[in-house]
Motif scaffolding. Structure first.
Motif, PDB file in Angstrom:
ATOM      1  N   LEU A  84       0.814  -1.211   0.000  1.00  0.00           N
ATOM      2  CA  LEU A  84       0.000   0.000   0.000  1.00  0.00           C
ATOM      3  C   LEU A  84       0.850   1.265   0.000  1.00  0.00           C
ATOM      4  N   TYR A  85       1.682   1.422   1.024  1.00  0.00           N
ATOM      5  CA  TYR A  85       2.536   2.600   1.043  1.00  0.00           C
ATOM      6  C   TYR A  85       3.733   2.398   1.959  1.00  0.00           C
ATOM      7  N   ASP A  86       4.679   3.317   1.804  1.00  0.00           N
ATOM      8  CA  ASP A  86       5.903   3.317   2.589  1.00  0.00           C
ATOM      9  C   ASP A  86       6.168   4.763   2.986  1.00  0.00           C
ATOM     10  N   SER A  87       6.256   5.015   4.270  1.00  0.00           N
ATOM     11  CA  SER A  87       6.458   6.370   4.765  1.00  0.00           C
ATOM     12  C   SER A  87       7.729   6.400   5.594  1.00  0.00           C
ATOM     13  N   ARG A  88       8.511   7.452   5.417  1.00  0.00           N
ATOM     14  CA  ARG A  88       9.756   7.575   6.168  1.00  0.00           C
ATOM     15  C   ARG A  88       9.926   9.029   6.587  1.00  0.00           C
ATOM     16  N   GLN A  89      10.049   9.243   7.889  1.00  0.00           N
ATOM     17  CA  GLN A  89      10.318  10.568   8.424  1.00  0.00           C
ATOM     18  C   GLN A  89      11.667  10.502   9.122  1.00  0.00           C
ATOM     19  N   GLU A  90      12.482  11.514   8.890  1.00  0.00           N
ATOM     20  CA  GLU A  90      13.774  11.543   9.566  1.00  0.00           C
ATOM     21  C   GLU A  90      14.162  12.971   9.884  1.00  0.00           C
ATOM     22  N   VAL A  91      14.967  13.100  10.916  1.00  0.00           N
ATOM     23  CA  VAL A  91      15.439  14.414  11.328  1.00  0.00           C
ATOM     24  C   VAL A  91      16.892  14.276  11.803  1.00  0.00           C
ATOM     25  N   PRO A  92      17.762  15.198  11.369  1.00  0.00           N
ATOM     26  CA  PRO A  92      19.133  15.176  11.878  1.00  0.00           C
ATOM     27  C   PRO A  92      19.154  15.506  13.372  1.00  0.00           C
ATOM     28  N   LEU A  93      20.037  14.870  14.091  1.00  0.00           N
ATOM     29  CA  LEU A  93      20.090  15.070  15.548  1.00  0.00           C
ATOM     30  C   LEU A  93      20.430  16.504  15.928  1.00  0.00           C
ATOM     31  N   ASN A  94      21.221  17.183  15.104  1.00  0.00           N
ATOM     32  CA  ASN A  94      21.610  18.541  15.479  1.00  0.00           C
ATOM     33  C   ASN A  94      20.491  19.551  15.252  1.00  0.00           C
ATOM     34  N   GLN A 142      21.974  11.674  22.295  1.00  0.00           N
ATOM     35  CA  GLN A 142      22.566  11.680  20.958  1.00  0.00           C
ATOM     36  C   GLN A 142      22.497  13.082  20.348  1.00  0.00           C
ATOM     37  N   GLY A 143      21.391  13.788  20.573  1.00  0.00           N
ATOM     38  CA  GLY A 143      21.263  15.153  20.070  1.00  0.00           C
ATOM     39  C   GLY A 143      22.276  16.086  20.705  1.00  0.00           C
ATOM     40  N   TYR A 144      22.489  15.941  22.012  1.00  0.00           N
ATOM     41  CA  TYR A 144      23.490  16.754  22.709  1.00  0.00           C
ATOM     42  C   TYR A 144      24.886  16.456  22.162  1.00  0.00           C
ATOM     43  N   ARG A 145      25.162  15.176  21.967  1.00  0.00           N
ATOM     44  CA  ARG A 145      26.466  14.782  21.427  1.00  0.00           C
ATOM     45  C   ARG A 145      26.677  15.346  20.020  1.00  0.00           C
ATOM     46  N   ALA A 146      25.633  15.298  19.197  1.00  0.00           N
ATOM     47  CA  ALA A 146      25.740  15.816  17.829  1.00  0.00           C
ATOM     48  C   ALA A 146      25.946  17.329  17.827  1.00  0.00           C
ATOM     49  N   SER A 147      25.232  18.044  18.692  1.00  0.00           N
ATOM     50  CA  SER A 147      25.411  19.503  18.737  1.00  0.00           C
ATOM     51  C   SER A 147      26.782  19.859  19.300  1.00  0.00           C
ATOM     52  N   LYS A 148      27.273  19.069  20.224  1.00  0.00           N
ATOM     53  CA  LYS A 148      28.616  19.288  20.776  1.00  0.00           C
ATOM     54  C   LYS A 148      29.669  19.086  19.680  1.00  0.00           C
ATOM     55  N   GLN A 149      29.528  18.019  18.904  1.00  0.00           N
ATOM     56  CA  GLN A 149      30.458  17.770  17.803  1.00  0.00           C
ATOM     57  C   GLN A 149      30.387  18.879  16.764  1.00  0.00           C
ATOM     58  N   ARG A 150      29.170  19.337  16.461  1.00  0.00           N
ATOM     59  CA  ARG A 150      29.004  20.411  15.489  1.00  0.00           C
ATOM     60  C   ARG A 150      29.675  21.698  15.980  1.00  0.00           C
ATOM     61  N   SER A 151      29.518  22.011  17.253  1.00  0.00           N
ATOM     62  CA  SER A 151      30.147  23.234  17.770  1.00  0.00           C
ATOM     63  C   SER A 151      31.670  23.100  17.786  1.00  0.00           C
ATOM     64  N   GLU A 152      32.171  21.898  18.039  1.00  0.00           N
ATOM     65  CA  GLU A 152      33.629  21.684  17.996  1.00  0.00           C
ATOM     66  C   GLU A 152      34.161  21.861  16.577  1.00  0.00           C
ATOM     67  N   ILE A 153      33.443  21.333  15.603  1.00  0.00           N
ATOM     68  CA  ILE A 153      33.862  21.475  14.202  1.00  0.00           C
ATOM     69  C   ILE A 153      33.826  22.941  13.797  1.00  0.00           C
ATOM     70  N   GLU A 154      32.766  23.657  14.194  1.00  0.00           N
ATOM     71  CA  GLU A 154      32.688  25.086  13.879  1.00  0.00           C
ATOM     72  C   GLU A 154      33.830  25.857  14.531  1.00  0.00           C
ATOM     73  N   LYS A 155      34.138  25.504  15.764  1.00  0.00           N
ATOM     74  CA  LYS A 155      35.238  26.158  16.482  1.00  0.00           C
ATOM     75  C   LYS A 155      36.568  25.909  15.773  1.00  0.00           C
ATOM     76  N   GLN A 156      36.794  24.664  15.336  1.00  0.00           N
ATOM     77  CA  GLN A 156      38.022  24.346  14.616  1.00  0.00           C
ATOM     78  C   GLN A 156      38.083  25.081  13.278  1.00  0.00           C
ATOM     79  N   ASN A 157      36.953  25.186  12.598  1.00  0.00           N
ATOM     80  CA  ASN A 157      36.926  25.918  11.329  1.00  0.00           C
ATOM     81  C   ASN A 157      37.251  27.393  11.534  1.00  0.00           C
ATOM     82  N   ILE A 158      36.694  27.994  12.544  1.00  0.00           N
ATOM     83  CA  ILE A 158      36.978  29.404  12.837  1.00  0.00           C
ATOM     84  C   ILE A 158      38.448  29.585  13.179  1.00  0.00           C
ATOM     85  N   GLN A 159      38.984  28.664  13.989  1.00  0.00           N
ATOM     86  CA  GLN A 159      40.405  28.759  14.352  1.00  0.00           C
ATOM     87  C   GLN A 159      41.297  28.621  13.128  1.00  0.00           C
TER      88      GLN A 159
END
Length: 175
Positions: A84-94, A142-159
């Motif tokens: 009949l159908y196939d439904s998929r919802q997803e959201v990035p943790l960050n 997992q969301g906290y971990r993903a946002s922490k990793q994202r902020s670390e990557i942004e910090k490294q990029n700025i540096q």
């Protein structure tokens, strides 16, 4: 990876089983009250049994095809209804803003509930999960971990950008 609480499988199997029992009683009553050919009764009972088994099988497959998947990058709710159908919802943790749990009285007694994941763009409802508090805690962690990793990557990029600019400015001053 999680599925809906087994209570929902059991409750979905109740309708075909009750229908089969009622129809069996009706066929037995008709057979006792009216004298009809036994082969006709046996044929009707066989058709009834086949239909009830198909209905039970469909409910089991339908229950087994719904998944909630939590990875280190996203939360996914996949719902399939065969042919009949196939439904998929997803959201990035960050992108997660909040995680809530909704239960009713039966859910609290039997240990199931809905986990609501709110994001910038809407929400995903993860329905009828076992141990919803634990699932919500896992999504939040997992969301906290993903946002922490994202902020670390942004910090490294700025540096690194600042280092490149600083080195470029030092190079210009030496010439």
């Amino acid at each position: 990876i999680a599925r809906q609480h087994p209570w929902y499988l059991i409750s979905s199997l109740a309708a075909p089983l009750i229908t089969g029992l009622v129809m069996t009683l009706v066929l037995t009553g008709i057979n006792l009250l009216i004298s009809i050919d036994q082969t006709l009764v046996l044929f009707l009972f066989s058709v009834l049994l086949l239909c009830i088994c198909a209905w039970l099988g469909w409910n089991v497959v339908d229950w087994a095809n719904d998944y909630v998947i939590i990875t280190d990058r996203k939360v996914v709710y996949q719902r399939k209804v065969v042919m009949l159908y196939d439904s998929r919802q997803e959201v990035p943790l960050n992108m997660i803003l909040a995680v809530n749990v909704e239960t009713d009285q039966w859910g609290r007694m039997l240990g199931y509930g809905n986990v609501i994941v709110r994001t910038y763009t809407g929400m995903i409802e993860l329905p009828r999960l076992k141990h919803p508090q634990e699932v919500a805690a896992m999504v939040e962690a997992q969301g906290y971990r993903a946002s922490k990793q994202r902020s670390e990557i942004e910090k490294q990029n700025i540096q690194s950008i600042l280092r490149k600019r600083y080195k470029m400015d030092d190079g210009n001053q030496e010439e």
